[in-house]
Design an enzyme around this catalytic site. Structure first.
Site, PDB file in Angstrom:
ATOM      1  N   SER A  11       0.852  -1.193   0.000  1.00  0.00           N
ATOM      2  CA  SER A  11       0.000   0.000   0.000  1.00  0.00           C
ATOM      3  C   SER A  11       0.886   1.240   0.000  1.00  0.00           C
ATOM      4  O   SER A  11       1.660   1.459   0.934  1.00  0.00           O
ATOM      5  CB  SER A  11      -0.895   0.001   1.238  1.00  0.00           C
ATOM      6  OG  SER A  11      -1.442   1.301   1.399  1.00  0.00           O
ATOM      7  N   HIS A  36      -1.217  -1.091  -4.127  1.00  0.00           N
ATOM      8  CA  HIS A  36      -2.529  -0.754  -3.567  1.00  0.00           C
ATOM      9  C   HIS A  36      -2.537   0.748  -3.276  1.00  0.00           C
ATOM     10  O   HIS A  36      -1.601   1.274  -2.664  1.00  0.00           O
ATOM     11  CB  HIS A  36      -2.734  -1.560  -2.282  1.00  0.00           C
ATOM     12  CG  HIS A  36      -4.046  -1.340  -1.615  1.00  0.00           C
ATOM     13  ND1 HIS A  36      -5.241  -1.760  -2.149  1.00  0.00           N
ATOM     14  CD2 HIS A  36      -4.363  -0.740  -0.435  1.00  0.00           C
ATOM     15  CE1 HIS A  36      -6.224  -1.439  -1.333  1.00  0.00           C
ATOM     16  NE2 HIS A  36      -5.722  -0.806  -0.281  1.00  0.00           N
ATOM     17  N   ASP A  38      -4.641   3.872  -1.651  1.00  0.00           N
ATOM     18  CA  ASP A  38      -5.707   4.203  -0.696  1.00  0.00           C
ATOM     19  C   ASP A  38      -6.185   5.628  -0.896  1.00  0.00           C
ATOM     20  O   ASP A  38      -5.427   6.584  -0.695  1.00  0.00           O
ATOM     21  CB  ASP A  38      -5.180   4.041   0.730  1.00  0.00           C
ATOM     22  CG  ASP A  38      -5.024   2.584   1.109  1.00  0.00           C
ATOM     23  OD1 ASP A  38      -6.020   1.846   0.998  1.00  0.00           O
ATOM     24  OD2 ASP A  38      -3.915   2.191   1.499  1.00  0.00           O
ATOM     25  N   MET A  40      -8.727   8.505   0.362  1.00  0.00           N
ATOM     26  CA  MET A  40      -9.545   8.901   1.524  1.00  0.00           C
ATOM     27  C   MET A  40     -10.002  10.350   1.346  1.00  0.00           C
ATOM     28  O   MET A  40      -9.196  11.197   0.931  1.00  0.00           O
ATOM     29  CB  MET A  40      -8.715   8.790   2.803  1.00  0.00           C
ATOM     30  CG  MET A  40      -8.107   7.410   3.006  1.00  0.00           C
ATOM     31  SD  MET A  40      -7.209   7.313   4.565  1.00  0.00           S
ATOM     32  CE  MET A  40      -6.417   5.705   4.393  1.00  0.00           C
ATOM     33  N   HIS A  70      -8.463   1.617  -3.669  1.00  0.00           N
ATOM     34  CA  HIS A  70      -9.396   1.409  -2.559  1.00  0.00           C
ATOM     35  C   HIS A  70     -10.027   2.762  -2.221  1.00  0.00           C
ATOM     36  O   HIS A  70      -9.353   3.642  -1.678  1.00  0.00           O
ATOM     37  CB  HIS A  70      -8.583   0.831  -1.400  1.00  0.00           C
ATOM     38  CG  HIS A  70      -9.344   0.616  -0.137  1.00  0.00           C
ATOM     39  ND1 HIS A  70      -8.714   0.281   1.051  1.00  0.00           N
ATOM     40  CD2 HIS A  70     -10.677   0.672   0.151  1.00  0.00           C
ATOM     41  CE1 HIS A  70      -9.622   0.140   1.996  1.00  0.00           C
ATOM     42  NE2 HIS A  70     -10.817   0.381   1.488  1.00  0.00           N
ATOM     43  N   MET A  72     -12.067   4.970  -0.094  1.00  0.00           N
ATOM     44  CA  MET A  72     -12.685   5.208   1.215  1.00  0.00           C
ATOM     45  C   MET A  72     -13.289   6.608   1.157  1.00  0.00           C
ATOM     46  O   MET A  72     -12.759   7.573   1.742  1.00  0.00           O
ATOM     47  CB  MET A  72     -11.616   5.088   2.312  1.00  0.00           C
ATOM     48  CG  MET A  72     -11.194   3.646   2.550  1.00  0.00           C
ATOM     49  SD  MET A  72      -9.597   3.503   3.377  1.00  0.00           S
ATOM     50  CE  MET A  72      -8.522   3.594   1.959  1.00  0.00           C
ATOM     51  N   MET A 141     -11.698  -5.634   5.684  1.00  0.00           N
ATOM     52  CA  MET A 141     -10.818  -4.734   6.448  1.00  0.00           C
ATOM     53  C   MET A 141     -10.439  -5.412   7.765  1.00  0.00           C
ATOM     54  O   MET A 141     -11.312  -5.882   8.512  1.00  0.00           O
ATOM     55  CB  MET A 141     -11.509  -3.401   6.743  1.00  0.00           C
ATOM     56  CG  MET A 141     -11.730  -2.493   5.548  1.00  0.00           C
ATOM     57  SD  MET A 141     -10.252  -2.140   4.557  1.00  0.00           S
ATOM     58  CE  MET A 141      -9.183  -1.327   5.756  1.00  0.00           C
ATOM     59  N   GLY A 146      -8.541   4.223   7.549  1.00  0.00           N
ATOM     60  CA  GLY A 146      -8.209   5.628   7.767  1.00  0.00           C
ATOM     61  C   GLY A 146      -6.719   5.880   7.900  1.00  0.00           C
ATOM     62  O   GLY A 146      -6.229   6.904   7.454  1.00  0.00           O
ATOM     63  N   GLY A 148      -2.570   4.005   8.187  1.00  0.00           N
ATOM     64  CA  GLY A 148      -1.669   2.863   8.190  1.00  0.00           C
ATOM     65  C   GLY A 148      -1.138   2.623   9.593  1.00  0.00           C
ATOM     66  O   GLY A 148      -1.330   3.446  10.497  1.00  0.00           O
ATOM     67  N   ASP A 175      -6.761  -6.159   4.470  1.00  0.00           N
ATOM     68  CA  ASP A 175      -6.104  -4.847   4.482  1.00  0.00           C
ATOM     69  C   ASP A 175      -6.086  -4.305   5.903  1.00  0.00           C
ATOM     70  O   ASP A 175      -7.141  -4.101   6.505  1.00  0.00           O
ATOM     71  CB  ASP A 175      -6.916  -3.919   3.561  1.00  0.00           C
ATOM     72  CG  ASP A 175      -6.236  -2.599   3.282  1.00  0.00           C
ATOM     73  OD1 ASP A 175      -5.074  -2.411   3.672  1.00  0.00           O
ATOM     74  OD2 ASP A 175      -6.899  -1.743   2.646  1.00  0.00           O
ATOM     75  N   GLY A 177      -2.783  -3.976   9.093  1.00  0.00           N
ATOM     76  CA  GLY A 177      -2.011  -4.779  10.037  1.00  0.00           C
ATOM     77  C   GLY A 177      -1.507  -6.092   9.449  1.00  0.00           C
ATOM     78  O   GLY A 177      -1.237  -7.038  10.190  1.00  0.00           O
ATOM     79  N   SER A 198       2.732  -0.566   6.093  1.00  0.00           N
ATOM     80  CA  SER A 198       3.909  -0.311   6.926  1.00  0.00           C
ATOM     81  C   SER A 198       4.836  -1.513   7.004  1.00  0.00           C
ATOM     82  O   SER A 198       6.058  -1.349   7.008  1.00  0.00           O
ATOM     83  CB  SER A 198       3.490   0.170   8.312  1.00  0.00           C
ATOM     84  OG  SER A 198       2.399  -0.538   8.783  1.00  0.00           O
TER      85      SER A 198
END
Ligand code: DX5
Ligand code: ZN
Length: 224
Positions: A11, A36, A38, A40, A70, A72, A141, A146, A148, A175, A177, A198
């Protein structure tokens, strides 16, 4: 036996924004199956990230890369076309978004790209009912979306198993952790697409991290 190919997609939320092209290229050279992205909007989730122009810039740098987007955002029906035009291969929208989900999914597919629905941690798998025939992918999820770097929510694992039972032909992504260990538990339950920010971007060597993750998740699937 699950024969869907394992995909490991870093990501780029965890990439260095000032060196985005360099970090994207590095991730692909390190063995990632794609990237990936993200998106938002500061309303659907309490954070703001990228708009379609950033995706277009990534696409211009990496014309062949597989790009999973993705969304959001509150109105994926308004923004999915913008990200498709900017070069998304897959667009994942949230089942909790207040819009016409069926029309949005159908529109994504009508453009020749892949469509997926995403479930927040508190949303049951039953929320997919009625959309099954419009789905190439379901994203579970494993954090509240919201940001990482959050801790993996184990409650996502039985949801993966439930989706795998209900929709055996669709890709199942996870997605939040995700590392080699949490990824292996998700793959053992039926996931085949691992979205990881991360863990991969902060690894001392992304090539080693991807290779280790791939070996551990493939092994978890073999004992399944
Ligand atoms: C979270 C995003 C994730 C995020 C995952 O809202 O959807 O894709 O980048 O980050 P990590 O892997 O650090 O949990
Ligand atoms: Zn994501």
């Amino acid at each position: 036996m699950n024969s869907k190919p394992i995909q490991i997609l870093p990501s780029i939320l965890s990439a260095r924004m000032g060196y985005l092209a360099e970090d994207c290229r590095h991730a692909l050279e390190a063995g990632a199956d794609g990237l990936h992205v993200d998106i938002m909007d500061g309303h659907f989730v309490p954070n703001l990230t990228m708009g379609p122009d950033i995706l277009r810039a990534v696409r211009a740098e990496l014309p062949e890369a597989y790009l999973s987007v993705h969304l959001m955002v509150m109105r994926p029906d308004l923004y999915a076309p913008r990200f498709l035009e900017a070069g998304a291969d897959t667009v994942l929208i949230h089942v909790e978004s207040p819009c016409d989900l069926a029309a949005t999914l159908a529109g994504i597919r009508a453009s020749g790209r892949r469509a997926g629905l995403t479930l927040n941690p508190e949303t049951p798998v039953a929320a997919l009912t009625g959309y099954e025939s419009l789905l190439d992918e379901v994203l579970i999820m494993t954090v509240h979306p919201g940001f990482g770097g959050q801790a993996f929510l184990e409650a996502g694992v039985p949801k993966v198993a439930e989706v795998a039972e209900k929709l055996p032909a669709v890709d199942i992504s996870v997605d939040g952790g995700i590392n080699a260990e949490t990824g292996a538990r998700c793959v053992a339950a039926g996931a085949n697409v691992l979205l990881a920010g991360s863990f991969l971007f902060r690894a001392p060597d992304m090539r080693d991290a991807i290779a280790d993750m791939r070996w551990k998740v493939e092994s978890a699937r073999k004992v399944d």
